[in-house]
Design an enzyme around this catalytic site. Sequence first.
Site, PDB file in Angstrom:
ATOM      1  N   TRP A  97       0.861  -1.185   0.000  1.00 44.91           N
ATOM      2  CA  TRP A  97       0.000   0.000   0.000  1.00 44.91           C
ATOM      3  C   TRP A  97       0.903   1.243   0.000  1.00 44.91           C
ATOM      4  CZ3 TRP A  97       0.783   3.342   4.049  1.00 44.91           C
ATOM      5  CH2 TRP A  97       1.324   2.822   5.217  1.00 44.91           C
ATOM      6  N   GLU A 140       7.290   7.863  14.244  1.00 40.87           N
ATOM      7  CA  GLU A 140       7.534   7.268  12.924  1.00 40.87           C
ATOM      8  C   GLU A 140       8.446   8.158  12.076  1.00 40.87           C
ATOM      9  OE1 GLU A 140       6.680   4.349  11.793  1.00 40.87           O
ATOM     10  OE2 GLU A 140       5.180   3.677  13.242  1.00 40.87           O
ATOM     11  N   GLU A 178       8.800   1.279   6.354  1.00 41.99           N
ATOM     12  CA  GLU A 178       8.471   2.136   7.500  1.00 41.99           C
ATOM     13  C   GLU A 178       8.235   3.593   7.075  1.00 41.99           C
ATOM     14  OE1 GLU A 178       8.081   1.855  10.798  1.00 41.99           O
ATOM     15  OE2 GLU A 178       8.291  -0.302  10.917  1.00 41.99           O
ATOM     16  N   HIS A 181       4.830   5.014   6.904  1.00 45.63           N
ATOM     17  CA  HIS A 181       4.009   5.217   8.108  1.00 45.63           C
ATOM     18  C   HIS A 181       3.939   6.691   8.508  1.00 45.63           C
ATOM     19  CE1 HIS A 181       5.000   0.786   9.337  1.00 45.63           C
ATOM     20  NE2 HIS A 181       4.371   0.880   8.190  1.00 45.63           N
ATOM     21  N   GLU A 231       8.786  -3.415  17.641  1.00 39.50           N
ATOM     22  CA  GLU A 231       7.789  -3.630  16.580  1.00 39.50           C
ATOM     23  C   GLU A 231       6.462  -4.043  17.201  1.00 39.50           C
ATOM     24  OE1 GLU A 231       7.988  -2.787  13.581  1.00 39.50           O
ATOM     25  OE2 GLU A 231      10.100  -2.775  13.041  1.00 39.50           O
ATOM     26  N   THR A 234       4.798  -0.948  18.713  1.00 40.49           N
ATOM     27  CA  THR A 234       4.140  -0.070  17.735  1.00 40.49           C
ATOM     28  C   THR A 234       2.896  -0.747  17.154  1.00 40.49           C
ATOM     29  OG1 THR A 234       5.764  -0.793  16.093  1.00 40.49           O
ATOM     30  CG2 THR A 234       6.121   1.356  17.063  1.00 40.49           C
ATOM     31  N   ASP A 263       1.626  -3.694   9.175  1.00 37.27           N
ATOM     32  CA  ASP A 263       3.055  -3.698   8.808  1.00 37.27           C
ATOM     33  C   ASP A 263       3.925  -4.011  10.027  1.00 37.27           C
ATOM     34  OD1 ASP A 263       2.681  -2.985   6.173  1.00 37.27           O
ATOM     35  OD2 ASP A 263       3.677  -1.036   6.316  1.00 37.27           O
ATOM     36  N   GLU A 264       3.592  -3.352  11.137  1.00 36.05           N
ATOM     37  CA  GLU A 264       4.411  -3.532  12.357  1.00 36.05           C
ATOM     38  C   GLU A 264       4.387  -4.998  12.786  1.00 36.05           C
ATOM     39  OE1 GLU A 264       5.979  -0.995  12.571  1.00 36.05           O
ATOM     40  OE2 GLU A 264       4.868   0.862  12.864  1.00 36.05           O
ATOM     41  N   HIS A 267       6.735  -6.925  10.673  1.00 38.01           N
ATOM     42  CA  HIS A 267       8.120  -6.658  11.083  1.00 38.01           C
ATOM     43  C   HIS A 267       8.448  -7.375  12.392  1.00 38.01           C
ATOM     44  CE1 HIS A 267       7.849  -2.620   8.673  1.00 38.01           C
ATOM     45  NE2 HIS A 267       7.981  -3.670   7.904  1.00 38.01           N
TER      46      HIS A 267
HETATM   47 FE   LIG Z   1       7.885  -1.001  12.584  1.00 44.85          FE
HETATM   48 FE   LIG Z   2       6.280   2.109  11.827  1.00 47.18          FE
END
Ligand SMILES: [Fe+2]
Ligand SMILES: [Fe+2]
Length: 398
Positions: A97, A140, A178, A181, A231, A234, A263-264, A267
């Site tokens: 995205w 971020e 990242e 974000h 991670e 977040t 996403d976090e 990760h």
């Molecule tokens: Fe992250």
């Molecule tokens: Fe992030």
Amino acid sequence: MALKLNPVTCPSLYTFPFIALPQSNNTRSYRVSMASTLHSTSRGVENQKKKPFTPPKEVHVQVTHSMPPQKIELFKSLESWAEDNVLVHLKPVEKCWQPQDFLPDPASEGFHEQVMELRKRAKELPDDYFVVLVGDMITEEALPTYQTMLNTLDGVRDETGASLTSWAIWTRAWTAEENRHGDLLNKYLYLSGRVDMKKIEKTIQYLIGSGMDPRTENNPYLGFIYTSFQERATFISHGNTARHAKDHGDLKLAQICGIIASDEKRHETAYTKITEKLFEIDPDGTVLSFADMMRKKISMPAHLMYDGHDDNLFEHFSSVAQRLGVYTAKDYADILEFLVSRWNVEKLEGLSGEGRKAQDYVCGLAPRIKKLEERAQAKKKPSSLVPFSWIFGKEMLV
Ligand SMILES: [Fe+2]
Ligand SMILES: [Fe+2]
């Protein structure tokens, strides 16, 4: 062991303002707290005039290169393992995205209308929610600091800036993921009209200038434990801002925070897998590192945030996040508990005496933190009003 102590100015450790975590005397790292230095109030105007950049708030002796050099080979030998097991957690750019997917399209006819809708929805959100969202966005946006931090780690750093090792490929692609974000949250907040963008931009500049000190000592054992923890932190925090946005009827903002949280999570999976591998190859070294990181406490990446006004900005932001339940002291203990079980720390066998002590320490720590936190919460209720420059000086309960 090549242990070098650098008595240079560095930021203090900041973990969480509400609880004093249990400490142990048995630390592997040499740590000394020194006098605090400068924000605007502490050393006076004259001193500041001489220095174009304000150094971080506190200093302590920094430890560097605490991993024995022979262990660098271990990370080199994990190159192809990392290619097969870590890089698979990156998403190809074409499948990712992008911030624009969630924002009004400036090239479309309906741009102004879309912005008006966004602003109408944003009106329903309370100011304290914006304080937390801004704090998350600023965190971020300090991404250059985190890429720098990863590239401090011996054996896995990107030696050239375009290195083809799996570790370097991961770090660059992780950074690129990242980067979306802060970009998305920043653009959303700009369009919302609810926040003072200039004050926020100043805070970001201060924060990147200050850096961070996670006390990972160029040591990838410590570094990957730190990133595993962060991670997940977040993931929890963005997940909670998504939930709050939904509760206030802003489904689009909920989607924005939710997509970042996902996403976090991906990760987190990658970093916990790396640490899991270290536990498999070197259980003793890894459990000692885990205990070391937890004794030092996991500092939040934005612990040095400053807006030019509030010397305790991070503590105040954290206090609002705690009050809203976006990121709390209990979350800290829950993350620790999760990692202990994810890495099967209780079941590790064949450890040295020191290793067994470290195992006992980390396995017993989460319940101790929770008990302390409950007591602290019973005692301390948010009681003072503090102005936040990010929301035009409006006062919030901290
Ligand atoms: Fe992250
Ligand atoms: Fe992030």
